[in-house]
Write a protein that holds these residues in place. Structure first.
Motif, PDB file in Angstrom:
ATOM      1  N   GLY A 141      -9.080  -3.653   3.333  1.00 14.10           N
ATOM      2  CA  GLY A 141      -9.656  -3.026   2.155  1.00 14.10           C
ATOM      3  C   GLY A 141      -8.981  -3.599   0.920  1.00 14.10           C
ATOM      4  O   GLY A 141      -7.837  -4.054   0.977  1.00 14.10           O
ATOM      5  N   CYS A 142      -9.714  -3.593  -0.205  1.00 18.48           N
ATOM      6  CA  CYS A 142      -9.109  -4.150  -1.414  1.00 18.48           C
ATOM      7  C   CYS A 142      -9.844  -3.649  -2.652  1.00 18.48           C
ATOM      8  O   CYS A 142     -10.841  -2.925  -2.549  1.00 18.48           O
ATOM      9  CB  CYS A 142      -9.168  -5.667  -1.373  1.00 18.48           C
ATOM     10  N   GLY A 143      -9.372  -4.039  -3.813  1.00 10.71           N
ATOM     11  CA  GLY A 143     -10.059  -3.673  -5.047  1.00 10.71           C
ATOM     12  C   GLY A 143      -9.172  -3.901  -6.250  1.00 10.71           C
ATOM     13  O   GLY A 143      -8.039  -4.362  -6.130  1.00 10.71           O
ATOM     14  N   MET A 144      -9.730  -3.578  -7.433  1.00  9.17           N
ATOM     15  CA  MET A 144      -8.949  -3.675  -8.663  1.00  9.17           C
ATOM     16  C   MET A 144      -8.229  -2.339  -8.848  1.00  9.17           C
ATOM     17  O   MET A 144      -8.856  -1.275  -8.751  1.00  9.17           O
ATOM     18  CB  MET A 144      -9.863  -3.937  -9.856  1.00  9.17           C
ATOM     19  N   THR A 202       0.688   2.106   3.544  1.00  6.23           N
ATOM     20  CA  THR A 202       1.759   1.459   2.775  1.00  6.23           C
ATOM     21  C   THR A 202       1.402   1.380   1.285  1.00  6.23           C
ATOM     22  O   THR A 202       2.191   0.857   0.498  1.00  6.23           O
ATOM     23  CB  THR A 202       2.046   0.039   3.318  1.00  6.23           C
ATOM     24  N   SER A 203       0.249   1.939   0.899  1.00  5.23           N
ATOM     25  CA  SER A 203      -0.087   1.971  -0.530  1.00  5.23           C
ATOM     26  C   SER A 203       0.965   2.763  -1.315  1.00  5.23           C
ATOM     27  O   SER A 203       1.127   2.553  -2.523  1.00  5.23           O
ATOM     28  CB  SER A 203      -1.461   2.600  -0.740  1.00  5.23           C
ATOM     29  N   SER A 204       1.680   3.644  -0.646  1.00  4.16           N
ATOM     30  CA  SER A 204       2.751   4.398  -1.312  1.00  4.16           C
ATOM     31  C   SER A 204       3.803   3.449  -1.905  1.00  4.16           C
ATOM     32  O   SER A 204       4.413   3.764  -2.929  1.00  4.16           O
ATOM     33  CB  SER A 204       3.413   5.351  -0.317  1.00  4.16           C
ATOM     34  N   VAL A 205       3.998   2.300  -1.259  1.00  8.25           N
ATOM     35  CA  VAL A 205       5.023   1.368  -1.751  1.00  8.25           C
ATOM     36  C   VAL A 205       4.584   0.723  -3.073  1.00  8.25           C
ATOM     37  O   VAL A 205       5.406   0.431  -3.934  1.00  8.25           O
ATOM     38  CB  VAL A 205       5.346   0.280  -0.692  1.00  8.25           C
ATOM     39  N   GLN A 206       3.257   0.553  -3.231  1.00  8.37           N
ATOM     40  CA  GLN A 206       2.710   0.090  -4.527  1.00  8.37           C
ATOM     41  C   GLN A 206       3.272   0.909  -5.673  1.00  8.37           C
ATOM     42  O   GLN A 206       3.758   0.385  -6.663  1.00  8.37           O
ATOM     43  CB  GLN A 206       1.213   0.380  -4.595  1.00  8.37           C
ATOM     44  N   VAL A 207       3.127   2.230  -5.512  1.00 13.20           N
ATOM     45  CA  VAL A 207       3.523   3.151  -6.585  1.00 13.20           C
ATOM     46  C   VAL A 207       5.023   3.012  -6.846  1.00 13.20           C
ATOM     47  O   VAL A 207       5.466   2.855  -7.992  1.00 13.20           O
ATOM     48  CB  VAL A 207       3.172   4.605  -6.218  1.00 13.20           C
ATOM     49  N   PHE A 211      -7.831   4.604  -5.050  1.00 15.28           N
ATOM     50  CA  PHE A 211      -6.828   3.897  -5.868  1.00 15.28           C
ATOM     51  C   PHE A 211      -7.330   2.580  -6.430  1.00 15.28           C
ATOM     52  O   PHE A 211      -6.595   1.881  -7.133  1.00 15.28           O
ATOM     53  CB  PHE A 211      -5.533   3.689  -5.075  1.00 15.28           C
ATOM     54  N   THR A 212      -8.545   2.177  -6.068  1.00 10.07           N
ATOM     55  CA  THR A 212      -9.090   0.927  -6.627  1.00 10.07           C
ATOM     56  C   THR A 212     -10.501   1.164  -7.164  1.00 10.07           C
ATOM     57  O   THR A 212     -11.251   1.983  -6.642  1.00 10.07           O
ATOM     58  CB  THR A 212      -9.138  -0.176  -5.554  1.00 10.07           C
ATOM     59  N   GLU A 213     -10.835   0.426  -8.214  1.00  9.61           N
ATOM     60  CA  GLU A 213     -12.178   0.527  -8.794  1.00  9.61           C
ATOM     61  C   GLU A 213     -12.508  -0.779  -9.507  1.00  9.61           C
ATOM     62  O   GLU A 213     -11.823  -1.109 -10.477  1.00  9.61           O
ATOM     63  CB  GLU A 213     -12.234   1.708  -9.768  1.00  9.61           C
ATOM     64  N   HIS A 272       0.935  -0.321  11.951  1.00  8.19           N
ATOM     65  CA  HIS A 272       1.584  -1.078  10.865  1.00  8.19           C
ATOM     66  C   HIS A 272       0.550  -1.605   9.876  1.00  8.19           C
ATOM     67  O   HIS A 272      -0.557  -1.963  10.271  1.00  8.19           O
ATOM     68  CB  HIS A 272       2.373  -2.256  11.437  1.00  8.19           C
ATOM     69  N   GLN A 273       0.967  -1.636   8.631  1.00  8.61           N
ATOM     70  CA  GLN A 273       0.090  -2.191   7.596  1.00  8.61           C
ATOM     71  C   GLN A 273       0.862  -3.168   6.719  1.00  8.61           C
ATOM     72  O   GLN A 273       2.090  -3.135   6.668  1.00  8.61           O
ATOM     73  CB  GLN A 273      -0.426  -1.070   6.673  1.00  8.61           C
ATOM     74  N   VAL A 274       0.112  -3.991   6.022  1.00 12.88           N
ATOM     75  CA  VAL A 274       0.707  -4.776   4.935  1.00 12.88           C
ATOM     76  C   VAL A 274      -0.104  -4.477   3.686  1.00 12.88           C
ATOM     77  O   VAL A 274      -1.330  -4.569   3.680  1.00 12.88           O
ATOM     78  CB  VAL A 274       0.669  -6.293   5.212  1.00 12.88           C
ATOM     79  N   GLU A 275       0.602  -4.097   2.646  1.00 18.27           N
ATOM     80  CA  GLU A 275      -0.034  -3.799   1.366  1.00 18.27           C
ATOM     81  C   GLU A 275       0.223  -4.977   0.435  1.00 18.27           C
ATOM     82  O   GLU A 275       1.289  -5.586   0.486  1.00 18.27           O
ATOM     83  CB  GLU A 275       0.655  -2.543   0.800  1.00 18.27           C
ATOM     84  N   GLY A 276      -0.748  -5.289  -0.395  1.00 20.32           N
ATOM     85  CA  GLY A 276      -0.529  -6.346  -1.375  1.00 20.32           C
ATOM     86  C   GLY A 276      -0.805  -5.811  -2.775  1.00 20.32           C
ATOM     87  O   GLY A 276      -1.696  -4.980  -2.955  1.00 20.32           O
ATOM     88  N   PHE A 285      -4.603  -4.805  -2.045  1.00 21.86           N
ATOM     89  CA  PHE A 285      -5.312  -4.880  -0.759  1.00 21.86           C
ATOM     90  C   PHE A 285      -4.410  -4.306   0.328  1.00 21.86           C
ATOM     91  O   PHE A 285      -3.194  -4.195   0.144  1.00 21.86           O
ATOM     92  CB  PHE A 285      -5.709  -6.320  -0.421  1.00 21.86           C
ATOM     93  N   GLY A 286      -5.025  -3.895   1.417  1.00 24.40           N
ATOM     94  CA  GLY A 286      -4.232  -3.348   2.516  1.00 24.40           C
ATOM     95  C   GLY A 286      -4.891  -3.683   3.840  1.00 24.40           C
ATOM     96  O   GLY A 286      -6.114  -3.622   3.966  1.00 24.40           O
ATOM     97  N   MET A 287      -4.045  -4.092   4.800  1.00 23.97           N
ATOM     98  CA  MET A 287      -4.619  -4.435   6.112  1.00 23.97           C
ATOM     99  C   MET A 287      -3.734  -3.928   7.240  1.00 23.97           C
ATOM    100  O   MET A 287      -2.534  -3.719   7.062  1.00 23.97           O
ATOM    101  CB  MET A 287      -4.801  -5.953   6.227  1.00 23.97           C
ATOM    102  N   PHE A 319       1.707   6.357   9.674  1.00 23.65           N
ATOM    103  CA  PHE A 319       1.517   7.415  10.676  1.00 23.65           C
ATOM    104  C   PHE A 319       0.266   8.221  10.353  1.00 23.65           C
ATOM    105  O   PHE A 319       0.062   8.619   9.206  1.00 23.65           O
ATOM    106  CB  PHE A 319       2.722   8.372  10.641  1.00 23.65           C
ATOM    107  N   ARG A 320      -0.562   8.447  11.358  1.00 20.13           N
ATOM    108  CA  ARG A 320      -1.730   9.311  11.156  1.00 20.13           C
ATOM    109  C   ARG A 320      -1.949  10.197  12.359  1.00 20.13           C
ATOM    110  O   ARG A 320      -1.775   9.745  13.502  1.00 20.13           O
ATOM    111  CB  ARG A 320      -2.981   8.465  10.916  1.00 20.13           C
ATOM    112  N   ASN A 321      -2.351  11.432  12.053  1.00 20.83           N
ATOM    113  CA  ASN A 321      -2.555  12.401  13.114  1.00 20.83           C
ATOM    114  C   ASN A 321      -3.909  12.148  13.785  1.00 20.83           C
ATOM    115  O   ASN A 321      -4.879  12.852  13.545  1.00 20.83           O
ATOM    116  CB  ASN A 321      -2.495  13.808  12.493  1.00 20.83           C
TER     117      ASN A 321
END
Ligand code: DAH
Length: 339
Positions: free
Chosen positions: A280-283, A168-173, A248-250, A206-210, A304-306, A192-194
């Motif tokens: 996972g998370c980061g700046m 769901t990091s795509s929704v960030q963008v 995407f984070t550093e 399912h994920q939640v992105e913050g 962050f994403g979980m 979705f992942r193969n």
């Protein structure tokens, strides 16, 4: 004769029934061709002339009473029958309403939304069918970047690449492209992942992105938010941020919570360490901000994403991820009491 008429009047008044056969028998008894009224009118011929007026009136009254009674009984019978048609048998015991249960994924998703909405995060969504830009390139994962292999992708079309989003990091963008900071948003959704399906992994989950973008956002803000979240969600307030890598984070980190080692299950799920990885998370990497037209010289942010399944498995001690998708009512019914 007067006495007889009065007795019949009382009889008519007291008559009650809800059977159409009995109403018909009653009609024949009073109004039939050999009925009581016929007989009384026969006898009326013999009545003394001085009494004729009074008795004649009583007889008419008797006939009207019988006719009225029959009409009344027929009317109420019809009403009852039409009620029955509409409502069935009104005296029947009620049927218990079959209540469904909310799916555990929805329960946990709603809880996460609720916890973050209390500190000012809104909810955003994006498409499940994504382009390469939003799922990879804008997130600092250019073509041929080795980290693309971290997430095996289902491709739908080639050149340009269209795919099922892997996170769901795509929704960030998308959100940053369409909104100016300050941004505080969480994005729940299906990814979705193969991957081979097993007790721990599924190809759909399912994920939640913050995402939080503003001036002067620091890693300390991220840590405070995560502490607040783990406390509200799990009732645990000991967390550990382990250095990690996400394009995407550093800097990036993985968040572990201290689950404890009180029960045998605790030992099992934490592999004897007491610690559990939950997200996972980061700046947000300055490149990602730039890609979404946000000036990294002015703004900073954290993300962050979980995985929702993972959190639901922890909260409800669900041993196999496949249980979420099998629609077995025996599994789903267990969540009836949870709102
Ligand atoms: N997108 C990552 C994944 O699917 C999760 C993630 C990690 C999201 C770090 C983030 C982040 O926003 O900062 O594994």
């Amino acid at each position: 004769m007067k006495q007889k008429i009065n007795d019949h009047l009382n009889d008519i008044q007291d008559f009650r029934t809800d059977s159409s056969e009995q109403i018909e028998a009653f009609r024949i008894k009073y109004l039939g061709s050999k009925g009581i009224l016929k007989q009384l009118f026969e006898a009326f011929k013999e009545v003394e002339p001085s009494l004729k007026k009074e008795i004649g009136q009583s007889l008419n009254h008797l006939r009207n009473s019988a006719t009225d009674k029959i009409n009344e009984l027929k009317g109420s019978l019809e009403q009852k029958q039409s009620d029955k048609k509409v409502y069935g048998d009104l005296s029947r015991p009620g049927e218990s309403v079959q209540l469904g249960a909310r799916h555990p994924i929805s329960i946990v998703k709603n809880q996460i939304i609720e916890v973050f909405s209390r500190i000012g995060f809104n909810v955003s969504e994006g498409p499940e069918i994504e382009d390469d830009w939003h799922n990879f390139t804008a997130l600092n994962l250019p073509e041929y970047h080795p980290a693309r292999d971290m997430q095996d992708t289902f491709f739908i079309e080639k050149d340009p690449d269209i795919l099922l989003r892997t996170h769901t990091s795509s929704v960030q963008v998308r959100y940053m492209e369409n909104h100016k900071p300050p941004i505080r948003t969480i994005s729940p959704g299906r990814v979705f992942r193969n991957e081979d399906i097993s007790a721990r992994a599924h190809c759909i989950f399912h994920q939640v992105e913050g995402l939080y973008i503003d001036t002067d956002v620091s890693f300390a803000d991220l840590k405070q938010t995560l502490l607040y979240f783990t406390k509200e969600m799990f009732g645990k307030s000991k967390i550990r941020l382990r250095p990690s890598y996400f394009p995407f984070t550093e800097p990036s980190a993985e968040v572990d919570i201290y689950w404890g080692l009180e029960t045998e299950i605790d030992y099992k799920i934490t592999k004897g360490t007491g610690w559990l990885e939950i997200m996972g998370c980061g700046m947000v990497d300055p490149n990602v901000l730039k890609n979404a037209n946000i000036d990294p010289e002015i703004y900073t942010g954290y993300a962050f994403g979980m995985g929702i399944e993972r959190i639901a498995m922890l909260l409800y001690q669900i041993p196999d991820i496949r249980m979420f998708y099998e629609n077995d009512v025996r599994f789903l019914e267990q969540f009836k009491s949870v709102v």
